[in-house]
Design a protein around this motif. Sequence first.
Motif, PDB file in Angstrom:
ATOM      1  N   GLY A 112     -22.783  41.173 -21.535  1.00  0.00           N
ATOM      2  CA  GLY A 112     -23.051  40.553 -22.816  1.00  0.00           C
ATOM      3  C   GLY A 112     -24.530  40.275 -22.981  1.00  0.00           C
ATOM      4  O   GLY A 112     -25.337  40.538 -22.087  1.00  0.00           O
ATOM      5  N   GLN A 113     -24.863  39.695 -24.127  1.00  0.00           N
ATOM      6  CA  GLN A 113     -26.268  39.445 -24.444  1.00  0.00           C
ATOM      7  C   GLN A 113     -26.772  38.130 -23.847  1.00  0.00           C
ATOM      8  O   GLN A 113     -27.982  37.892 -23.822  1.00  0.00           O
ATOM      9  N   GLY A 114     -25.876  37.304 -23.381  1.00  0.00           N
ATOM     10  CA  GLY A 114     -26.253  36.035 -22.775  1.00  0.00           C
ATOM     11  C   GLY A 114     -26.248  34.894 -23.767  1.00  0.00           C
ATOM     12  O   GLY A 114     -26.433  35.085 -24.971  1.00  0.00           O
ATOM     13  N   THR A 115     -26.042  33.695 -23.243  1.00  0.00           N
ATOM     14  CA  THR A 115     -26.097  32.487 -24.056  1.00  0.00           C
ATOM     15  C   THR A 115     -26.885  31.423 -23.282  1.00  0.00           C
ATOM     16  O   THR A 115     -26.672  31.227 -22.090  1.00  0.00           O
ATOM     17  N   GLN A 116     -27.800  30.769 -23.967  1.00  0.00           N
ATOM     18  CA  GLN A 116     -28.696  29.810 -23.318  1.00  0.00           C
ATOM     19  C   GLN A 116     -28.003  28.466 -23.143  1.00  0.00           C
ATOM     20  O   GLN A 116     -27.449  27.911 -24.097  1.00  0.00           O
ATOM     21  N   VAL A 117     -28.069  27.958 -21.930  1.00  0.00           N
ATOM     22  CA  VAL A 117     -27.611  26.606 -21.630  1.00  0.00           C
ATOM     23  C   VAL A 117     -28.816  25.821 -21.131  1.00  0.00           C
ATOM     24  O   VAL A 117     -29.470  26.220 -20.164  1.00  0.00           O
ATOM     25  N   THR A 118     -29.108  24.733 -21.803  1.00  0.00           N
ATOM     26  CA  THR A 118     -30.234  23.890 -21.435  1.00  0.00           C
ATOM     27  C   THR A 118     -29.729  22.486 -21.158  1.00  0.00           C
ATOM     28  O   THR A 118     -29.068  21.879 -22.010  1.00  0.00           O
ATOM     29  N   VAL A 119     -30.038  21.981 -19.956  1.00  0.00           N
ATOM     30  CA  VAL A 119     -29.613  20.648 -19.555  1.00  0.00           C
ATOM     31  C   VAL A 119     -30.847  19.768 -19.501  1.00  0.00           C
ATOM     32  O   VAL A 119     -31.783  20.035 -18.738  1.00  0.00           O
ATOM     33  N   SER A 120     -30.851  18.738 -20.312  1.00  0.00           N
ATOM     34  CA  SER A 120     -31.998  17.840 -20.357  1.00  0.00           C
ATOM     35  C   SER A 120     -31.771  16.658 -19.421  1.00  0.00           C
ATOM     36  O   SER A 120     -30.677  16.114 -19.333  1.00  0.00           O
ATOM     37  N   SER A 121     -32.843  16.271 -18.749  1.00  0.00           N
ATOM     38  CA  SER A 121     -32.723  15.159 -17.788  1.00  0.00           C
ATOM     39  C   SER A 121     -33.180  13.856 -18.399  1.00  0.00           C
ATOM     40  O   SER A 121     -33.679  13.812 -19.508  1.00  0.00           O
TER      41      SER A 121
END
Length: 121
Positions: A112-121
């Motif tokens: 697939g094209q990918g999906t961004q996961v961003t975890v903020s601290s």
Amino acid sequence: QVQPVESGGGLVQAGGSLRVSCAASGRTFDGYTIGWFRQAPGKEREFVAALRWAGGTSYVTDSMKGRFTISRDNAKNTVYLQMNSLKSEDTAVYYCAAKTGILLTGGYNYWGQGTQVTVSS
């Protein structure tokens, strides 16, 4: 041939949960092994989890067991990656891939094209 299509990425706070989805396009996932991988900036792509559509055998890499779960919805031809207790180091582009054959951790042909996961601290 099947084409995986990811969705569901986004921004989440540390300690939170997120579920990303991988839907089949072009044909069903029947007969395929579906895997989740991730790639963080400046790092190599790493295996996260996989599931064999026939029979439902699943595996999550040891470092993520207890936090990540892979599952499927037969009717929707979709595989999910449920991510709990997220940490900043889980920030990455998450890719879904499919293959024929029984090896879970490698040899994937369709990405697939990918999906961004961003975890903020």
